[in-house]
Design an enzyme around this catalytic site. Structure first.
Site, short mmCIF file in Angstrom:
data_model
loop_
_atom_site.label_atom_id
_atom_site.label_comp_id
_atom_site.label_asym_id
_atom_site.label_seq_id
_atom_site.Cartn_x
_atom_site.Cartn_y
_atom_site.Cartn_z
N ARG A 49 -3.52 38.56 -33.08
CA ARG A 49 -3.23 37.13 -32.93
C ARG A 49 -1.99 36.93 -32.05
O ARG A 49 -1.00 37.64 -32.20
CB ARG A 49 -3.01 36.48 -34.30
N ASP A 51 0.93 34.13 -30.39
CA ASP A 51 1.62 32.88 -30.73
C ASP A 51 1.43 31.82 -29.64
O ASP A 51 0.93 32.10 -28.55
CB ASP A 51 3.13 33.14 -30.89
N ARG A 200 9.26 39.83 -29.21
CA ARG A 200 10.20 38.81 -28.75
C ARG A 200 11.60 39.04 -29.32
O ARG A 200 12.61 38.77 -28.65
CB ARG A 200 9.67 37.42 -29.11
#
Length: 270
Positions: A49, A51, A200
């Site tokens: 998945r 973001d 990130r």
């Protein structure tokens, strides 16, 4: 039968991969297109998945269906109903034992970072940004502390649903593209799996080290702390690309998702 699809998408217009009530996700758009083609609802599962704002170069999904069509029909037919920033790249029938997430042996991501005195314009939403010059050697020395199997709690979002923070980060490659004060940095990651916001959060730390705000050994301290409070702020999603999962050759999937093969094509990237 069970089908696997390879999907490429620009994440700027979407609220991530996973279906949401708004309908503005990649999964929502893909399933709507598949339902149009198959004339019945189809639910998909994905390998990883992404973001809001994160892009996919080779997302892999699978689904079960009784609809019989040739692989090229699943590609062209689905693309007919998809928005222009999402496209199926390939379709292939797979054994019932195949699972796009559980069968993956590793996953790869690429972060593209623009180094420039001024913010991106034409590439806005497609690259991260550092207005200050970066020291590549310092970033590589910092990244070296993360290689191997570790508890990555310091780089884990509070909303992460992973059962364990322990992951095996197999490599981080940091390459500079171009010279002078304006250039690109490509930072490529491969691991058995990643935590929510893990890349990130690592990028935030690498940029801090690259800008000279922290020494490379600080990364080791952040890792050992096992606390999100020890790390830098979460970096922008704009430059993050899911290169795709990797599978054993036994599944007979295309070369771009076969373990040990070269990463997905960078064609068309900033």
């Amino acid at each position: 039968m069970r089908l696997a699809l390879g999907i490429r998408y620009d994440g700027r217009a979407y609220e991530g991969w996973q279906s949401q009530p708004s309908g503005r996700t990649v999964q929502d758009k893909l399933e709507a297109a598949l339902a149009q083609l198959a004339s019945k609802p189809i639910r998909t599962l994905c390998a990883g998945r992404t973001d809001t704002g994160v892009h996919g170069l080779m997302q892999v999904v699978h689904f079960d269906t009784e609809v019989q069509r040739a692989p090229f029909s699943w590609v062209r037919g689905t693309n007919r109903y998809l928005p222009e920033d999402i496209a199926v790249q390939w379709a292939q029938e797979v054994p019932a034992a195949f699972h796009c997430r559980a069968s993956a042996v590793s996953r790869r991501y690429l972060y593209i970072l623009a180094q420039s005195p001024v913010r991106p314009s034409l590439d806005a939403g497609r690259v991260g940004w550092s207005m200050y010059p970066l020291d590549g050697d310092a970033m590589r020395a910092g990244a070296a502390h993360l290689l191997g199997t570790h508890d990555f709690s310091s780089f884990r979002a509070s909303a992460c649903q992973a059962l364990s923070p322990v992951k095996n980060l197999r490599y981080i490659e940091i390459r500079r593209i171009g010279a002078g004060e304006r250039c690109r940095w490509h930072v490529e990651f491969e691991a058995d799996a990643f935590l929510h916001h893990m890349i990130r959060n690592i990028m935030g730390c690498l940029v801090r080290i690259g800008q000279g705000q922290a020494a490379p050994d600080w990364m080791r301290e952040v890792l050992a702390a096992r606390s999100r409070l020890a790390a830098a702020p979460t970096f922008s999603p704009a430059g993050l690309y899911f290169l795709g999962p990797q599978y054993d050759a036994q599944w007979g999937l295309p070369p771009e998702v076969t373990a040990g093969a070269a990463a997905s094509s960078y064609d068309g990237l900033p």
